[in-house]
Motif scaffolding. Structure first.
Motif, PDB file in Angstrom:
ATOM      1  N   PRO A 178      50.574  45.557  26.679  1.00 45.29           N
ATOM      2  CA  PRO A 178      51.417  44.691  25.852  1.00 45.29           C
ATOM      3  C   PRO A 178      50.639  44.140  24.667  1.00 45.29           C
ATOM      4  CG  PRO A 178      51.719  44.190  28.183  1.00 45.29           C
ATOM      5  CD  PRO A 178      50.547  45.112  28.093  1.00 45.29           C
ATOM      6  N   TRP A 179      51.278  44.162  23.500  1.00 45.88           N
ATOM      7  CA  TRP A 179      50.631  43.729  22.265  1.00 45.88           C
ATOM      8  C   TRP A 179      51.301  42.492  21.665  1.00 45.88           C
ATOM      9  CZ3 TRP A 179      46.205  44.972  19.869  1.00 45.88           C
ATOM     10  CH2 TRP A 179      46.044  44.592  18.522  1.00 45.88           C
ATOM     11  N   SER A 180      52.630  42.527  21.557  1.00 44.51           N
ATOM     12  CA  SER A 180      53.352  41.404  20.971  1.00 44.51           C
ATOM     13  C   SER A 180      54.804  41.452  21.428  1.00 44.51           C
ATOM     14  CB  SER A 180      53.276  41.434  19.434  1.00 44.51           C
ATOM     15  OG  SER A 180      53.807  42.650  18.933  1.00 44.51           O
ATOM     16  N   LEU A 253      41.203  46.702  12.804  1.00 43.70           N
ATOM     17  CA  LEU A 253      40.499  47.183  13.988  1.00 43.70           C
ATOM     18  C   LEU A 253      39.942  48.581  13.738  1.00 43.70           C
ATOM     19  CD1 LEU A 253      43.087  45.929  16.619  1.00 43.70           C
ATOM     20  CD2 LEU A 253      41.010  44.777  15.824  1.00 43.70           C
ATOM     21  N   ALA A 254      38.807  48.866  14.372  1.00 39.23           N
ATOM     22  CA  ALA A 254      38.048  50.069  14.026  1.00 39.23           C
ATOM     23  C   ALA A 254      38.529  51.326  14.738  1.00 39.23           C
ATOM     24  CB  ALA A 254      36.567  49.849  14.327  1.00 39.23           C
ATOM     25  N   GLY A 255      39.092  51.211  15.949  1.00 38.12           N
ATOM     26  CA  GLY A 255      39.469  52.405  16.679  1.00 38.12           C
ATOM     27  C   GLY A 255      40.241  52.051  17.928  1.00 38.12           C
ATOM     28  N   VAL A 256      40.582  53.079  18.711  1.00 35.42           N
ATOM     29  CA  VAL A 256      41.412  52.886  19.901  1.00 35.42           C
ATOM     30  C   VAL A 256      40.759  51.918  20.880  1.00 35.42           C
ATOM     31  CG1 VAL A 256      42.401  54.032  21.910  1.00 35.42           C
ATOM     32  CG2 VAL A 256      42.525  55.140  19.666  1.00 35.42           C
ATOM     33  N   ALA A 257      39.461  52.049  21.108  1.00 34.43           N
ATOM     34  CA  ALA A 257      38.789  51.180  22.077  1.00 34.43           C
ATOM     35  C   ALA A 257      38.904  49.714  21.675  1.00 34.43           C
ATOM     36  CB  ALA A 257      37.323  51.584  22.215  1.00 34.43           C
ATOM     37  N   GLN A 258      38.789  49.434  20.391  1.00 37.70           N
ATOM     38  CA  GLN A 258      38.890  48.045  19.947  1.00 37.70           C
ATOM     39  C   GLN A 258      40.331  47.537  20.060  1.00 37.70           C
ATOM     40  OE1 GLN A 258      37.485  47.216  15.951  1.00 37.70           O
ATOM     41  NE2 GLN A 258      37.266  45.034  16.378  1.00 37.70           N
ATOM     42  N   VAL A 259      41.307  48.387  19.748  1.00 42.93           N
ATOM     43  CA  VAL A 259      42.710  48.006  19.921  1.00 42.93           C
ATOM     44  C   VAL A 259      42.973  47.638  21.378  1.00 42.93           C
ATOM     45  CG1 VAL A 259      45.097  48.836  19.851  1.00 42.93           C
ATOM     46  CG2 VAL A 259      43.540  49.366  17.971  1.00 42.93           C
ATOM     47  N   GLN A 260      42.520  48.481  22.292  1.00 48.77           N
ATOM     48  CA  GLN A 260      42.734  48.216  23.708  1.00 48.77           C
ATOM     49  C   GLN A 260      42.011  46.954  24.153  1.00 48.77           C
ATOM     50  OE1 GLN A 260      41.358  52.058  25.106  1.00 48.77           O
ATOM     51  NE2 GLN A 260      43.455  52.741  25.500  1.00 48.77           N
ATOM     52  N   ALA A 261      40.801  46.743  23.642  1.00 43.94           N
ATOM     53  CA  ALA A 261      40.042  45.546  24.008  1.00 43.94           C
ATOM     54  C   ALA A 261      40.759  44.282  23.553  1.00 43.94           C
ATOM     55  CB  ALA A 261      38.641  45.612  23.422  1.00 43.94           C
ATOM     56  N   VAL A 262      41.302  44.313  22.341  1.00 42.62           N
ATOM     57  CA  VAL A 262      42.040  43.156  21.837  1.00 42.62           C
ATOM     58  C   VAL A 262      43.290  42.917  22.678  1.00 42.62           C
ATOM     59  CG1 VAL A 262      43.384  42.283  19.886  1.00 42.62           C
ATOM     60  CG2 VAL A 262      41.148  43.324  19.491  1.00 42.62           C
ATOM     61  N   ARG A 264      43.803  43.601  25.747  1.00 46.33           N
ATOM     62  CA  ARG A 264      43.447  43.085  27.079  1.00 46.33           C
ATOM     63  C   ARG A 264      42.883  41.668  27.028  1.00 46.33           C
ATOM     64  NH1 ARG A 264      41.157  48.651  27.784  1.00 46.33           N
ATOM     65  NH2 ARG A 264      42.565  49.776  29.217  1.00 46.33           N
ATOM     66  N   SER A 265      42.477  41.235  25.844  1.00 40.58           N
ATOM     67  CA  SER A 265      41.764  39.958  25.744  1.00 40.58           C
ATOM     68  C   SER A 265      42.679  38.749  25.667  1.00 40.58           C
ATOM     69  CB  SER A 265      40.859  39.974  24.505  1.00 40.58           C
ATOM     70  OG  SER A 265      41.630  39.923  23.303  1.00 40.58           O
ATOM     71  N   ARG A 266      43.972  38.976  25.421  1.00 36.80           N
ATOM     72  CA  ARG A 266      44.873  37.826  25.271  1.00 36.80           C
ATOM     73  C   ARG A 266      46.297  38.230  25.618  1.00 36.80           C
ATOM     74  NH1 ARG A 266      48.009  40.784  22.023  1.00 36.80           N
ATOM     75  NH2 ARG A 266      47.298  41.227  19.917  1.00 36.80           N
ATOM     76  N   PRO A 267      47.135  37.258  25.951  1.00 36.57           N
ATOM     77  CA  PRO A 267      48.539  37.590  26.224  1.00 36.57           C
ATOM     78  C   PRO A 267      49.223  38.049  24.950  1.00 36.57           C
ATOM     79  CG  PRO A 267      48.235  35.221  26.171  1.00 36.57           C
ATOM     80  CD  PRO A 267      46.864  35.829  26.101  1.00 36.57           C
ATOM     81  N   PRO A 268      50.302  38.835  25.070  1.00 32.01           N
ATOM     82  CA  PRO A 268      51.007  39.289  23.871  1.00 32.01           C
ATOM     83  C   PRO A 268      51.538  38.116  23.050  1.00 32.01           C
ATOM     84  CG  PRO A 268      52.252  39.808  25.863  1.00 32.01           C
ATOM     85  CD  PRO A 268      50.917  39.342  26.307  1.00 32.01           C
ATOM     86  N   ALA A 269      51.374  38.215  21.757  1.00 32.31           N
ATOM     87  CA  ALA A 269      51.822  37.148  20.860  1.00 32.31           C
ATOM     88  C   ALA A 269      53.344  37.105  20.801  1.00 32.31           C
ATOM     89  CB  ALA A 269      51.248  37.367  19.465  1.00 32.31           C
ATOM     90  N   LEU A 270      53.916  35.910  20.919  1.00 34.61           N
ATOM     91  CA  LEU A 270      55.348  35.719  20.738  1.00 34.61           C
ATOM     92  C   LEU A 270      55.612  35.466  19.255  1.00 34.61           C
ATOM     93  CD1 LEU A 270      58.255  35.281  21.712  1.00 34.61           C
ATOM     94  CD2 LEU A 270      57.641  32.890  22.158  1.00 34.61           C
ATOM     95  N   ILE A 271      56.426  36.326  18.654  1.00 34.71           N
ATOM     96  CA  ILE A 271      56.699  36.246  17.219  1.00 34.71           C
ATOM     97  C   ILE A 271      58.202  36.056  17.026  1.00 34.71           C
ATOM     98  CG2 ILE A 271      56.460  37.385  14.990  1.00 34.71           C
ATOM     99  CD1 ILE A 271      54.204  39.080  16.396  1.00 34.71           C
TER     100      ILE A 271
END
Length: 323
Positions: A178-180, A253-262, A264-271
């Motif tokens: 989940p992203w947003s 973001l630099a690549g897939v690994a960084q996207v996935q890390a971000v 996983r690091s926080r709950p999806p943003a409510l927009i």
């Protein structure tokens, strides 16, 4: 926002490898107030590491589509009833884990499962990609062959989940992060419908080629977030505000690994966008903007878009979007 009902797994056309033609379409601005509740839906930002960095998959909606015709969007669509009814034993994560990942107070487990299933199903229906086969592929399983078999089964009337299960494959909801969460306001700006859309990110599966569903789309293309925004600014493609702002964030973001890390690091943003009209122009503001009811920003970069020159622009122009 890319929200629409899937129309089955029509045979696709290979992903575009040539420059896109000039879209030449201005998105009309809606001024109607919509009183119906938003429809639950899911969309997936499929990402991969390209020769020059991160790339994301975009599909161009047919010009006669009821929602965002002619616009380049991420694959996705609304939650179907069958998406809620999958056997939990067929998933590679528990319903409780999926509920926790979405981090939405009051959400029920069946809907949490259904949203993940809708994301997998719509990505397959629109782009012919079976997400989450990485481990199977490393064990010698042919993901492209499996995708063809799933399509053959769905053409006989099986639903997507049953078709995947028939091949002995788990429904790989773990491939989705989940992203947003985007909730259309009562006065939508680019459509006359409301959606409650969960945006996921997923790594492109190895050994599979993306192709677009010819019923719903005219093109599928891999672009870096920067190139997508540049082509939008040049008038070569149309983007809706959620795609603009999502590309703006992915571009940092630099690549897939960084996207996935971000992810996983926080709950999806409510927009929850809050539109208003100023000096004859539609303005959409987002959390962190002085005019938004939520003063805490949920991303780095612009907090509003203004409809000028037949497109949505950030204060500061393209440079502000590119960061």
């Amino acid at each position: 926002m890319n929200n629409h009902t899937g129309h089955g797994a029509a045979r696709g056309t290979p992903v575009s490898a040539v420059p896109m033609d000039n879209a030449g379409m201005a998105i009309p601005i809606n001024s109607d107030v919509i009183h119906t509740p938003p429809l639950a839906s899911a969309t997936v930002m499929v990402v991969r590491d390209g020769p020059s960095g991160l790339e994301v998959l975009l599909v161009r909606r047919h010009g006669n589509s009821g929602v965002l015709g002619g616009v380049h969007v991420f694959p996705g669509g609304k939650l179907d009833a069958a998406d809620r009814q999958v056997d939990p034993a067929a998933l590679d994560r528990t319903a409780a884990e999926l509920l926790s990942a979405l981090a939405e107070p009051g959400l029920d487990p069946d809907t949490a499962v259904g949203l993940h299933l809708a994301a997998l199903r719509e990505t397959f229906e629109e782009c012919s990609l079976l997400l989450g086969l990485h481990e199977s592929l490393s064990a010698g399983c042919d993901g492209a062959r499996l995708a063809v078999q799933v399509r053959e089964h769905t053409l006989t009337g099986l639903d997507f989940a049953a078709a995947v299960q028939r091949l002995g494959q788990p429904l790989a909801v773990s491939s989705l992060l989940p992203w947003s969460r985007w909730v259309t306001p009562r006065q939508p700006s680019v459509t006359n419908k409301r959606f409650d859309t969960r945006f996921f990110v997923a790594a492109a599966p190895a050994g599979q080629d993306a192709s677009h569903c010819t019923f719903e789309a005219t093109e599928a293309v891999w672009l870096s977030p920067r190139a997508g925004l540049e082509r939008y600014w040049a008038g070569e493609i149309d983007l809706a505000p959620p795609q603009i702002m999502s590309l703006c964030q992915l571009g940092r973001l630099a690549g897939v690994a960084q996207v996935q890390a971000v992810a996983r690091s926080r709950p999806p943003a409510l927009i929850e966008p809050e539109p208003f009209d100023q000096d004859g122009c539609r303005v959409i503001c987002y959390p962190g903007d002085p005019r938004h009811s939520r003063r805490e920003p949920v991303w780095d970069g612009p907090t509003r878009l203004t409809y000028r020159n037949q497109r949505f622009e950030a204060d500061g122009g393209l440079a502000a979007l590119l960061g």
